[in-house]
Design an enzyme around this catalytic site. Structure first.
Site, PDB file in Angstrom:
ATOM      1  N   HIS A   7      -8.673  65.714  26.177  1.00 33.49           N
ATOM      2  CA  HIS A   7      -7.664  64.815  26.698  1.00 33.49           C
ATOM      3  C   HIS A   7      -6.468  65.590  27.752  1.00 33.49           C
ATOM      4  O   HIS A   7      -6.493  66.692  27.453  1.00 33.49           O
ATOM      5  CB  HIS A   7      -7.098  63.850  25.842  1.00 33.49           C
ATOM      6  CG  HIS A   7      -6.104  64.208  24.951  1.00 33.49           C
ATOM      7  ND1 HIS A   7      -6.679  64.785  23.568  1.00 33.49           N
ATOM      8  CD2 HIS A   7      -4.912  64.550  24.742  1.00 33.49           C
ATOM      9  CE1 HIS A   7      -5.801  65.316  22.803  1.00 33.49           C
ATOM     10  NE2 HIS A   7      -4.667  65.185  23.561  1.00 33.49           N
ATOM     11  N   GLU A  43       1.338  56.088  20.910  1.00 36.48           N
ATOM     12  CA  GLU A  43       0.328  56.666  21.706  1.00 36.48           C
ATOM     13  C   GLU A  43      -0.792  55.452  22.230  1.00 36.48           C
ATOM     14  O   GLU A  43      -1.031  54.912  21.234  1.00 36.48           O
ATOM     15  CB  GLU A  43      -0.501  57.907  21.422  1.00 36.48           C
ATOM     16  CG  GLU A  43      -1.246  57.493  20.176  1.00 36.48           C
ATOM     17  CD  GLU A  43      -2.212  58.847  19.867  1.00 36.48           C
ATOM     18  OE1 GLU A  43      -1.477  59.884  19.380  1.00 36.48           O
ATOM     19  OE2 GLU A  43      -3.456  58.942  20.354  1.00 36.48           O
ATOM     20  N   GLN A  60      -4.248  60.488  27.363  1.00 39.75           N
ATOM     21  CA  GLN A  60      -3.476  60.068  26.191  1.00 39.75           C
ATOM     22  C   GLN A  60      -1.819  59.881  26.527  1.00 39.75           C
ATOM     23  O   GLN A  60      -1.343  60.785  27.143  1.00 39.75           O
ATOM     24  CB  GLN A  60      -3.232  61.171  24.954  1.00 39.75           C
ATOM     25  CG  GLN A  60      -2.580  61.079  23.764  1.00 39.75           C
ATOM     26  CD  GLN A  60      -2.480  62.110  22.838  1.00 39.75           C
ATOM     27  OE1 GLN A  60      -2.389  63.455  23.248  1.00 39.75           O
ATOM     28  NE2 GLN A  60      -2.635  62.001  21.604  1.00 39.75           N
ATOM     29  N   HIS A  84       0.787  67.926  27.922  1.00 38.76           N
ATOM     30  CA  HIS A  84      -0.223  69.078  27.399  1.00 38.76           C
ATOM     31  C   HIS A  84      -1.543  68.701  27.819  1.00 38.76           C
ATOM     32  O   HIS A  84      -1.842  67.641  28.343  1.00 38.76           O
ATOM     33  CB  HIS A  84      -0.180  69.180  26.025  1.00 38.76           C
ATOM     34  CG  HIS A  84      -0.566  67.689  25.205  1.00 38.76           C
ATOM     35  ND1 HIS A  84       0.336  66.799  24.988  1.00 38.76           N
ATOM     36  CD2 HIS A  84      -1.724  67.325  24.672  1.00 38.76           C
ATOM     37  CE1 HIS A  84      -0.422  66.017  24.274  1.00 38.76           C
ATOM     38  NE2 HIS A  84      -1.558  66.349  24.082  1.00 38.76           N
ATOM     39  N   GLU A 134      -3.705  72.016  23.199  1.00 43.74           N
ATOM     40  CA  GLU A 134      -4.136  71.361  22.047  1.00 43.74           C
ATOM     41  C   GLU A 134      -5.531  71.697  21.967  1.00 43.74           C
ATOM     42  O   GLU A 134      -6.182  71.803  22.755  1.00 43.74           O
ATOM     43  CB  GLU A 134      -3.800  69.831  22.030  1.00 43.74           C
ATOM     44  CG  GLU A 134      -4.292  69.139  20.820  1.00 43.74           C
ATOM     45  CD  GLU A 134      -3.899  67.713  20.790  1.00 43.74           C
ATOM     46  OE1 GLU A 134      -3.221  67.284  21.991  1.00 43.74           O
ATOM     47  OE2 GLU A 134      -4.643  66.916  20.164  1.00 43.74           O
TER      48      GLU A 134
HETATM   49  N1  CMX Z   1       4.746  72.321  28.135  1.00 46.64           N
HETATM   50  C1  CMX Z   1       4.916  73.615  28.765  1.00 46.64           C
HETATM   51  N2  CMX Z   1       6.087  74.381  28.264  1.00 46.64           N
HETATM   52  C2  CMX Z   1       6.884  73.598  27.317  1.00 46.64           C
HETATM   53  C3  CMX Z   1       6.418  72.246  26.745  1.00 46.64           C
HETATM   54  C4  CMX Z   1       5.275  71.955  27.357  1.00 46.64           C
HETATM   55  N3  CMX Z   1       4.932  70.648  26.834  1.00 46.64           N
HETATM   56  N4  CMX Z   1       7.569  71.937  25.816  1.00 46.64           N
HETATM   57  C5  CMX Z   1       8.410  73.151  25.673  1.00 46.64           C
HETATM   58  N5  CMX Z   1       8.047  73.971  26.739  1.00 46.64           N
HETATM   59  C6  CMX Z   1       8.570  75.154  26.891  1.00 46.64           C
HETATM   60  C7  CMX Z   1      10.022  74.759  27.389  1.00 46.64           C
HETATM   61  O1  CMX Z   1      10.253  74.641  28.821  1.00 46.64           O
HETATM   62  C8  CMX Z   1      10.783  75.927  27.021  1.00 46.64           C
HETATM   63  O2  CMX Z   1      10.815  77.175  27.932  1.00 46.64           O
HETATM   64  P1  CMX Z   1      12.162  77.821  28.358  1.00 46.64           P
HETATM   65  O3  CMX Z   1      12.906  78.407  27.197  1.00 46.64           O
HETATM   66  O4  CMX Z   1      11.674  78.794  29.427  1.00 46.64           O
HETATM   67  O5  CMX Z   1      12.980  76.825  28.794  1.00 46.64           O
HETATM   68  C9  CMX Z   1      10.182  76.410  25.782  1.00 46.64           C
HETATM   69  O6  CMX Z   1       8.795  75.934  25.792  1.00 46.64           O
HETATM   70  C10 CMX Z   1      10.972  75.907  24.378  1.00 46.64           C
HETATM   71  O7  CMX Z   1      11.263  74.565  24.739  1.00 46.64           O
HETATM   72  P2  CMX Z   1      11.835  73.492  23.841  1.00 46.64           P
HETATM   73  O8  CMX Z   1      12.414  72.561  24.737  1.00 46.64           O
HETATM   74  O9  CMX Z   1      13.086  74.368  23.247  1.00 46.64           O
HETATM   75  O10 CMX Z   1      11.097  72.987  22.819  1.00 46.64           O
HETATM   76  P3  CMX Z   1      10.735  73.403  21.158  1.00 46.64           P
HETATM   77  O11 CMX Z   1      10.492  74.945  21.223  1.00 46.64           O
HETATM   78  O12 CMX Z   1      11.631  72.724  20.341  1.00 46.64           O
HETATM   79  O13 CMX Z   1       8.983  72.655  21.354  1.00 46.64           O
HETATM   80  C11 CMX Z   1       6.952  72.988  21.148  1.00 46.64           C
HETATM   81  C12 CMX Z   1       8.103  73.339  21.929  1.00 46.64           C
HETATM   82  C13 CMX Z   1       5.538  73.406  21.968  1.00 46.64           C
HETATM   83  C14 CMX Z   1       6.955  74.157  19.907  1.00 46.64           C
HETATM   84  C15 CMX Z   1       6.782  71.670  20.596  1.00 46.64           C
HETATM   85  O14 CMX Z   1       6.443  70.801  21.863  1.00 46.64           O
HETATM   86  C16 CMX Z   1       5.711  71.322  19.736  1.00 46.64           C
HETATM   87  O15 CMX Z   1       5.656  71.825  18.450  1.00 46.64           O
HETATM   88  N6  CMX Z   1       4.315  70.803  20.330  1.00 46.64           N
HETATM   89  C17 CMX Z   1       3.164  70.494  19.303  1.00 46.64           C
HETATM   90  C18 CMX Z   1       3.166  69.105  18.978  1.00 46.64           C
HETATM   91  C19 CMX Z   1       3.153  68.158  20.164  1.00 46.64           C
HETATM   92  O16 CMX Z   1       3.438  68.427  21.270  1.00 46.64           O
HETATM   93  N7  CMX Z   1       3.285  66.886  19.609  1.00 46.64           N
HETATM   94  C20 CMX Z   1       3.096  65.574  20.666  1.00 46.64           C
HETATM   95  C21 CMX Z   1       1.731  65.522  21.007  1.00 46.64           C
HETATM   96  C22 CMX Z   1       0.884  64.953  19.756  1.00 46.64           C
HETATM   97  C23 CMX Z   1      -0.672  64.842  20.376  1.00 46.64           C
HETATM   98  O17 CMX Z   1      -1.014  65.048  21.405  1.00 46.64           O
HETATM   99  O18 CMX Z   1      -1.273  63.971  19.479  1.00 46.64           O
HETATM  100 CO    CO Z   2      -2.631  65.216  22.549  1.00 45.45          CO
END
Ligand code: CMX
Ligand code: CO
Length: 146
Positions: A7, A43, A60, A84, A134
């Site tokens: 997705h 979602e 999604q 993502h 993912e």
């Molecule tokens: N795509 C690309 N880059 C991303 C991003 C994304 N979705 N989310 C954060 N970033 C980047 C930011 O731009 C930032 O970069 P800079 O430092 O250069 O500015 C850096 O990563 C840190 O970002 P943040 O805003 O401080 O975010 P966090 O570190 O708190 O969180 C992450 C980032 C990946 C750890 C968090 O999004 C995560 O744990 N994701 C996994 C869970 C998830 O996404 N759940 C929702 C979807 C559920 C599903 O699909 O079922």
């Molecule tokens: Co997803």
């Protein structure tokens, strides 16, 4: 082995309104909706096509239910858009370990439950050229009549 796009995850401000856009514009129908309290989101999975490995491809759509959720924070910073991508595999555990072994940060120690009984994990976007990635193994399919 990653075998398909499972997705594309899209963050939106209003889930119902965005679902209606995808229905009215492309004719995509909602297969499944779910609230995930732990992740602070709601979602909808819009099925695009089936696949021979028992998985399928979806859009999604993700709405935040809490300002401090992953999706809430991302929307506040970026607005709506692609959040993502998710690759499908028959073996999320094995593939996550293989990727970890290549030096990519895998965000969960063990895969967690995703939508529709799937098992999922995430790879850090900073290790994937800016793409939050993912990995998904679909739930085993119930065979009608068995
Ligand atoms: N795509 C690309 N880059 C991303 C991003 C994304 N979705 N989310 C954060 N970033 C980047 C930011 O731009 C930032 O970069 P800079 O430092 O250069 O500015 C850096 O990563 C840190 O970002 P943040 O805003 O401080 O975010 P966090 O570190 O708190 O969180 C992450 C980032 C990946 C750890 C968090 O999004 C995560 O744990 N994701 C996994 C869970 C998830 O996404 N759940 C929702 C979807 C559920 C599903 O699909 O079922
Ligand atoms: Co997803």
């Amino acid at each position: 082995m990653l075998t398909r796009i499972d997705h594309i995850g899209i963050a939106c401000f209003d889930l119902d309104e965005t679902v209606e856009f995808y229905r009215a514009t492309y004719g995509f129908e909602v297969l499944h909706t779910e609230a995930n309290e732990e992740q602070g989101l709601r979602e909808a999975m819009l099925r695009i096509n089936g696949a021979s490995d028992g998985g399928a491809s979806y859009v999604q759509l993700l709405e935040s239910t809490r300002d401090d959720s992953v999706i809430g924070k991302w929307l506040a910073k970026n607005g709506e858009g692609v959040h993502h991508i998710a690759f499908g595999t028959e073996d999320v555990d094995g593939d996550a370990e293989a990727v970890r072994g290549k030096g990519v940060r895998v965000l969960y120690d063990e895969p967690r439950r995703g939508s529709m009984g799937s098992r999922i994990t995430f790879l850090h976007p900073k290790d994937c050229h800016g793409v939050l990635t993912e990995l998904v193994t679909a739930a085993p399919q119930a065979t009608p009549g068995h």
